[in-house]
Write an enzyme that holds these catalytic residues in place. Sequence first.
Site, PDB file in Angstrom:
ATOM      1  CG  ASN A   1      -8.813  -3.874  -9.460  1.00 29.63           C
ATOM      2  OD1 ASN A   1      -9.835  -3.750 -10.151  1.00 29.63           O
ATOM      3  ND2 ASN A   1      -8.252  -5.046  -9.228  1.00 29.63           N
ATOM      4  CD1 TRP A   2     -12.300   1.605  -8.033  1.00 29.04           C
ATOM      5  CD2 TRP A   2     -14.062   2.245  -9.256  1.00 29.04           C
ATOM      6  NE1 TRP A   2     -12.299   2.973  -8.097  1.00 29.04           N
ATOM      7  CE2 TRP A   2     -13.366   3.393  -8.839  1.00 29.04           C
ATOM      8  CE3 TRP A   2     -15.210   2.399 -10.048  1.00 29.04           C
ATOM      9  CZ2 TRP A   2     -13.779   4.677  -9.168  1.00 29.04           C
ATOM     10  CZ3 TRP A   2     -15.622   3.680 -10.390  1.00 29.04           C
ATOM     11  CH2 TRP A   2     -14.913   4.802  -9.948  1.00 29.04           C
ATOM     12  CE  LYS A   3      -9.795  -6.431  -6.066  1.00 31.00           C
ATOM     13  NZ  LYS A   3      -9.219  -7.526  -5.333  1.00 31.00           N
TER      14      LYS A   3
ATOM     15  CG  HIS B   1      -6.148  -9.004 -10.606  1.00 37.56           C
ATOM     16  ND1 HIS B   1      -6.734  -9.853  -9.704  1.00 37.56           N
ATOM     17  CD2 HIS B   1      -5.854  -7.866  -9.923  1.00 37.56           C
ATOM     18  CE1 HIS B   1      -6.799  -9.243  -8.522  1.00 37.56           C
ATOM     19  NE2 HIS B   1      -6.268  -8.036  -8.627  1.00 37.56           N
TER      20      HIS B   1
ATOM     21  CD  GLU C   1      -2.242  -6.675  -7.418  1.00 38.59           C
ATOM     22  OE1 GLU C   1      -2.689  -5.769  -6.717  1.00 38.59           O
ATOM     23  OE2 GLU C   1      -2.959  -7.378  -8.146  1.00 38.59           O
TER      24      GLU C   1
ATOM     25  N   GLY D   1      -6.394  -8.602  -0.530  1.00 39.42           N
ATOM     26  CA  GLY D   1      -7.698  -8.688   0.142  1.00 39.42           C
ATOM     27  C   GLY D   1      -7.661  -9.386   1.491  1.00 39.42           C
TER      28      GLY D   1
ATOM     29  CB  SER E   1      -3.616  -5.665   2.385  1.00 31.27           C
ATOM     30  OG  SER E   1      -4.422  -6.825   2.244  1.00 31.27           O
TER      31      SER E   1
ATOM     32  N   GLY F   1      -6.975  -2.135  -4.089  1.00 31.78           N
ATOM     33  CA  GLY F   1      -8.278  -2.763  -4.317  1.00 31.78           C
ATOM     34  C   GLY F   1      -9.314  -2.196  -3.369  1.00 31.78           C
ATOM     35  N   GLY F   2      -9.611  -2.939  -2.306  1.00 37.21           N
ATOM     36  CA  GLY F   2     -10.690  -2.587  -1.374  1.00 37.21           C
ATOM     37  C   GLY F   2     -10.706  -1.129  -0.929  1.00 37.21           C
TER      38      GLY F   2
HETATM   39  C1  PEP Z   1      -6.061  -6.138  -5.948  1.00 40.93           C
HETATM   40  O1  PEP Z   1      -6.924  -6.995  -6.038  1.00 40.93           O
HETATM   41  O2  PEP Z   1      -5.465  -5.739  -6.967  1.00 40.93           O
HETATM   42  C2  PEP Z   1      -5.747  -5.599  -4.634  1.00 40.93           C
HETATM   43  C3  PEP Z   1      -4.589  -5.037  -4.485  1.00 40.93           C
HETATM   44  O3  PEP Z   1      -6.690  -5.741  -3.657  1.00 40.93           O
HETATM   45  P1  PEP Z   1      -6.612  -5.244  -2.127  1.00 40.93           P
HETATM   46  O4  PEP Z   1      -6.014  -3.870  -2.120  1.00 40.93           O
HETATM   47  O5  PEP Z   1      -8.024  -5.251  -1.651  1.00 40.93           O
HETATM   48  O6  PEP Z   1      -5.733  -6.210  -1.413  1.00 40.93           O
END
Ligand code: PEP
Length: 249
Positions: free
Chosen positions: A8-10, A95, A166, A172, A208, A229-230
Amino acid sequence: MKRMVIGNWKMNLTLPEAMALAQGSIKAAEKCHGLEIAIAPSHVWLMPIKDSVRMLPPNFSLVSQAVSQWPEGAYTGDIAAKQLKGLVTYSLVGHSERRQYHHENGKVVSEQIKQLLNQGITPILCFGEMGQATQHTFPPQITIDLRHDLEGLKPEEIKQCIFAYEPLWAIGTGNPASPDYVAKAIVHVKNWVSEKYGVHVRIIYGGSVTEDNAGALGSIRELDGLLVGGASLQIKRFSQICSDFCSIV
Ligand code: PEP
């Protein structure tokens, strides 16, 4: 069905950066045949990414980060499911960032799911508790919100959704849920869905995820994939996560 890893590149990346990361993610898919790999770029980059490749690998898909709850009309800035048809295989709904910044509640989420299913796009329904449960408060109160998200949906429709667990406290923060916590939470939700709606659903985990925990998460038998995500924004890290998760398959 293959397990999946979704990036997920946001709201990140310029066009050249997005194209380079997409190429790298496609290479990761070519190396991990046992996995389905998918990316969720900003809407504006979906078409250029799709157009840049003559044929995407069969185990690679595009994902929309969001969708409107309405079929079409005067909703400035929104994107309709029918506009995404043919472009993406999946779309995120619910989300936590959409719930927080765009006030998308259970009623909106269930409408978005219906719009997507009408267009043959698979919804990826994100849900999770605010605060970490303790031994005494486990399982976390996740099914209460889920009940609102799924209101008015038929079991056949629910069955077509992928669920993304999630926990908000893990997104994050660099503080992922432990594999044991994830395993117990998803089994709890799978059982709840099966008892309440009579269907089996697939559940992936996000929060994370990094190259340090992808392998351990991969060893959870009931887990159907990862939402990253990140760490999906750096190709070296995303490829490592995919190959660690893939090697357990
Ligand atoms: C997300 O926002 O879907 C996510 C999982 O972010 P991160 O991996 O950065 O916690």
